[in-house]
Motif scaffolding. Structure first.
Motif, short mmCIF file in Angstrom:
data_model
loop_
_atom_site.label_atom_id
_atom_site.label_comp_id
_atom_site.label_asym_id
_atom_site.label_seq_id
_atom_site.Cartn_x
_atom_site.Cartn_y
_atom_site.Cartn_z
N PHE A 245 0.83 -1.21 0.00
CA PHE A 245 0.00 0.00 0.00
C PHE A 245 0.87 1.26 0.00
O PHE A 245 0.66 2.18 -0.80
CB PHE A 245 -0.92 -0.01 1.22
N PHE A 246 1.86 1.31 0.89
CA PHE A 246 2.71 2.50 1.00
C PHE A 246 3.73 2.58 -0.14
O PHE A 246 4.11 3.68 -0.56
CB PHE A 246 3.41 2.53 2.35
N GLN A 247 4.17 1.44 -0.65
CA GLN A 247 5.04 1.46 -1.82
C GLN A 247 4.32 2.06 -3.02
O GLN A 247 4.89 2.86 -3.77
CB GLN A 247 5.52 0.04 -2.13
N LYS A 248 3.07 1.68 -3.19
CA LYS A 248 2.28 2.23 -4.29
C LYS A 248 2.06 3.73 -4.11
O LYS A 248 2.14 4.50 -5.07
CB LYS A 248 0.93 1.50 -4.36
N ARG A 249 1.82 4.15 -2.87
CA ARG A 249 1.62 5.58 -2.60
C ARG A 249 2.88 6.37 -2.93
O ARG A 249 2.81 7.47 -3.49
CB ARG A 249 1.21 5.78 -1.14
N ARG A 250 4.05 5.84 -2.58
CA ARG A 250 5.30 6.53 -2.90
C ARG A 250 5.50 6.65 -4.40
O ARG A 250 5.94 7.69 -4.90
CB ARG A 250 6.48 5.79 -2.26
N LEU A 251 5.21 5.57 -5.13
CA LEU A 251 5.37 5.60 -6.58
C LEU A 251 4.45 6.63 -7.22
O LEU A 251 4.79 7.23 -8.25
CB LEU A 251 5.10 4.21 -7.17
N GLN A 252 3.29 6.85 -6.64
CA GLN A 252 2.33 7.82 -7.16
C GLN A 252 2.64 9.24 -6.71
O GLN A 252 1.91 10.18 -7.06
CB GLN A 252 0.92 7.44 -6.73
N GLY A 253 3.71 9.42 -5.92
CA GLY A 253 4.09 10.75 -5.45
C GLY A 253 3.32 11.21 -4.23
O GLY A 253 3.34 12.40 -3.90
N GLY A 254 2.63 10.30 -3.56
CA GLY A 254 1.87 10.66 -2.37
C GLY A 254 2.77 10.84 -1.16
O GLY A 254 3.93 10.42 -1.14
N VAL A 255 2.23 11.47 -0.13
CA VAL A 255 2.98 11.74 1.10
C VAL A 255 2.92 10.52 2.02
O VAL A 255 1.83 9.98 2.27
CB VAL A 255 2.41 12.97 1.83
N VAL A 256 4.08 10.09 2.49
CA VAL A 256 4.16 9.02 3.49
C VAL A 256 5.00 9.56 4.65
O VAL A 256 6.17 9.90 4.47
CB VAL A 256 4.79 7.74 2.91
N VAL A 257 4.41 9.66 5.82
CA VAL A 257 5.08 10.22 7.00
C VAL A 257 5.80 9.09 7.73
O VAL A 257 5.15 8.24 8.36
CB VAL A 257 4.06 10.92 7.93
N LYS A 258 7.12 9.08 7.65
CA LYS A 258 7.89 7.97 8.22
C LYS A 258 7.99 8.06 9.74
O LYS A 258 7.85 7.06 10.44
CB LYS A 258 9.30 7.97 7.62
N ASP A 259 8.25 9.26 10.26
CA ASP A 259 8.48 9.42 11.69
C ASP A 259 7.16 9.46 12.46
O ASP A 259 6.14 9.92 11.94
CB ASP A 259 9.28 10.69 11.96
N PRO A 260 7.19 9.02 13.71
CA PRO A 260 5.95 9.07 14.52
C PRO A 260 5.59 10.51 14.87
O PRO A 260 6.47 11.35 15.08
CB PRO A 260 6.31 8.27 15.77
N PRO A 261 4.30 10.83 14.94
CA PRO A 261 3.89 12.19 15.32
C PRO A 261 4.00 12.40 16.82
O PRO A 261 4.27 11.46 17.58
CB PRO A 261 2.43 12.23 14.86
N LYS A 262 3.77 13.64 17.24
CA LYS A 262 3.85 13.96 18.66
C LYS A 262 2.57 13.60 19.42
O LYS A 262 2.59 13.43 20.63
CB LYS A 262 4.14 15.46 18.84
N PHE A 263 1.44 13.51 18.71
CA PHE A 263 0.18 13.27 19.41
C PHE A 263 -0.07 11.78 19.63
O PHE A 263 0.46 10.93 18.92
CB PHE A 263 -1.00 13.89 18.64
N ASP A 264 -0.89 11.50 20.64
CA ASP A 264 -1.35 10.14 20.91
C ASP A 264 -2.65 9.92 20.13
O ASP A 264 -3.59 10.71 20.25
CB ASP A 264 -1.58 9.95 22.40
#
Length: 474
Positions: free
Chosen positions: A10-29
């Motif tokens: 799913f995320f590999q396809k999103r990267r190929l399509q130029g979509g945003v993938v947030v690698k690092d964890p966010p600050k919120f719970d």
């Protein structure tokens, strides 16, 4: 688990399509964050987080799938399960519950038939209020099923059966609600203008004003009109936080919260206002201060910007970039907003200097990945005429273009002299015309209109004779 999800198809396809993938964890719970929302926006935000963050994908999709099974939107449930099956195919939640889907589809169809039959009977009885409520019930049903087009049509059919301004306002707010779910922001603006133009008075108008201001700001922000969005958010009354439901919708939980207003308003203000405006219109605004207290880092970033501590301001904002990329409304404009804030910071930082080393600029403004180096970023700003400077690649300096103060002073003095000369010529011409009698005097009392032409001719002749005598002519 997060690393496995990051390599999922799913995320590999999103990267190929130029979509945003947030690698690092966010600050919120995630659990604390999503507990602030209800209704469709809760599932929509969970879906957005799960489809953009490998770190939170599993929790977000599990929660959203469980939420979807509590509602009537079978298509949304199937779409969520299909996405999740590409991330964690072995998870039980990634398997379609066929029995539930078939049973829910049958119940939804039966409910639709029942509502349509009731509406038909209301139309036969010709009772306007019953017809209005019947269309409203069908609109609610279609909204719960995720059929935005039919929901919009059902609410729109209520218009001809509304018997008061409050009914019209509620109907239009429902259209706004559907348009937000569709993310059709031009339609949102159009319907908000209709609500604002409705002749609501007293308490009803007071209750709706904070809501209209916040929703107008949201629409402007999503359309990229950051200045207008900032103005709307900043002018939102704190009464929004405790406002009662309008049109049966608790907007603070089903669209955007007070925290969202603080973040959206603060970022749009930083992107579109200068330091003086930020200080006077935002930080000194007692109403907006109630929202800023919910998000202290936004207030800190604005204080740093107003204090000319631009690198510290950008550092604070960069720390929350991942959080904002996971916001369903902010994610599409956050890159534009951050770019504008960074550009303003560079321009403001360079104003006091005649030259700055490129190394100093690179240390103050760390590259964000959009440009390969600080030189490329400065070059783009110079070509766009955003930054008035030159780059010396030999000595590695950013140089302010030379100015000639003497030339500027002389030009201003010459322009002033020409203006005075022109004014003097006009005044001398007027004095000469007055001396020659070339003026039309008002009629004296007691003179009739019949005598006016002859007296005017006599005055003109006397004036010409006086002018001739002054010129030495007999």
């Amino acid at each position: 688990m997060a690393s496995d999800a990051a390599e999922a198809p799913f995320f590999q396809k999103r990267r190929l399509q130029g979509g945003v993938v947030v690698k690092d964890p966010p600050k919120f719970d995630l659990e604390s964050y999503i507990s602030n929302y209800d209704g469709f926006t809760r599932i929509d935000r969970l879906h957005h987080i799960g489809s953009h963050s490998p770190y939170l994908a599993t929790d977000a999709y599990r929660t959203s799938i469980a939420e979807a099974k509590q509602g009537k939107n079978v298509k949304l449930y199937l779409a969520l399960v299909e996405d999740y099956s590409q991330i964690a195919p072995n998870d039980p939640a990634a398997l379609i519950d066929t029995a539930w889907a078939e049973e829910k589809t049958r119940k939804v169809q039966n409910e639709q038939d029942k509502l349509e039959h009731e509406l038909k009977s209301y139309k036969n009885n010709l009772i306007k209020e019953s017809i209005r409520m019947g269309n409203e019930d069908i609109g609610h049903f279609y909204y719960a099923c995720g059929d935005w087009g039919n929901a919009h049509k059902a609410y729109l059919r209520m218009r001809e059966h509304c018997t008061s301004t409050k009914h019209l306002a509620d109907m239009t707010l429902r259209l706004v609600f559907v348009s937000i779910a569709q993310k059709s922001w031009m339609t949102v603006q159009s319907n908000l203008a209709k609500v604002d133009a409705a002749q609501l008075k007293g308490e009803e108008k007071t209750k709706l004003d904070p809501l209209l201001s916040a929703l107008t700001g949201l629409a402007h922000m999503c359309l990229g009109h950051f200045r207008e969005a900032a103005t709307s958010f900043v002018n939102t009354s704190p009464a929004f936080l405790t406002a009662e439901p309008a049109a049966g919708i608790k907007w603070q939980r089903e669209v955007l919260t007070g925290n969202d207003i603080a973040v959206y308003g603060g970022l749009c203000a930083l992107a579109s206002m200068d330091r003086t405006e930020l200080q006077n219109q935002v930080l000194a605004n007692n109403d907006f201060r109630n929202f800023l207290e919910l998000e202290p880092h936004i207030r800190r970033a604005m204080n740093l910007f107003c204090s000319s501590k631009y690198s510290a301001c950008l550092e604070v904002l960069e720390g929350y970039r991942n959080d904002y990329l996971l916001d369903v409304y902010l994610s599409k404009v956050v890159a534009n907003i951050y770019g504008r804030i960074r550009t303003k910071s560079i321009v403001q930082y360079f104003i006091p200097f005649s030259c700055v080393t490129l190394e100093e600029m690179a240390s103050k403004f760390q590259p964000t990945g959009e440009y390969a180096s600080i030189e490329d970023e400065l070059e783009a700003m110079i070509n766009d005429r955003t930054l008035n400077a030159r780059i010396d690649l030999v000595d590695r300096l950013l140089i302010s273009p030379p100015t000639n103060p003497r030339y500027n002073v002389h030009s201003a003095a010459l322009s002033m002299a020409q203006q005075y000369d022109h004014t003097l010529q006009l005044r001398l011409t007027r004095l000469n015309m007055l001396a020659a009698g070339f003026e039309i005097r008002p009629e004296k009392s007691g003179h009739s209109r019949d005598n006016a032409p002859s007296s005017f001719g006599e005055g003109l002749g006397a004036g010409l004779r006086g002018l001739g005598s002054k010129m030495g002519l007999s």
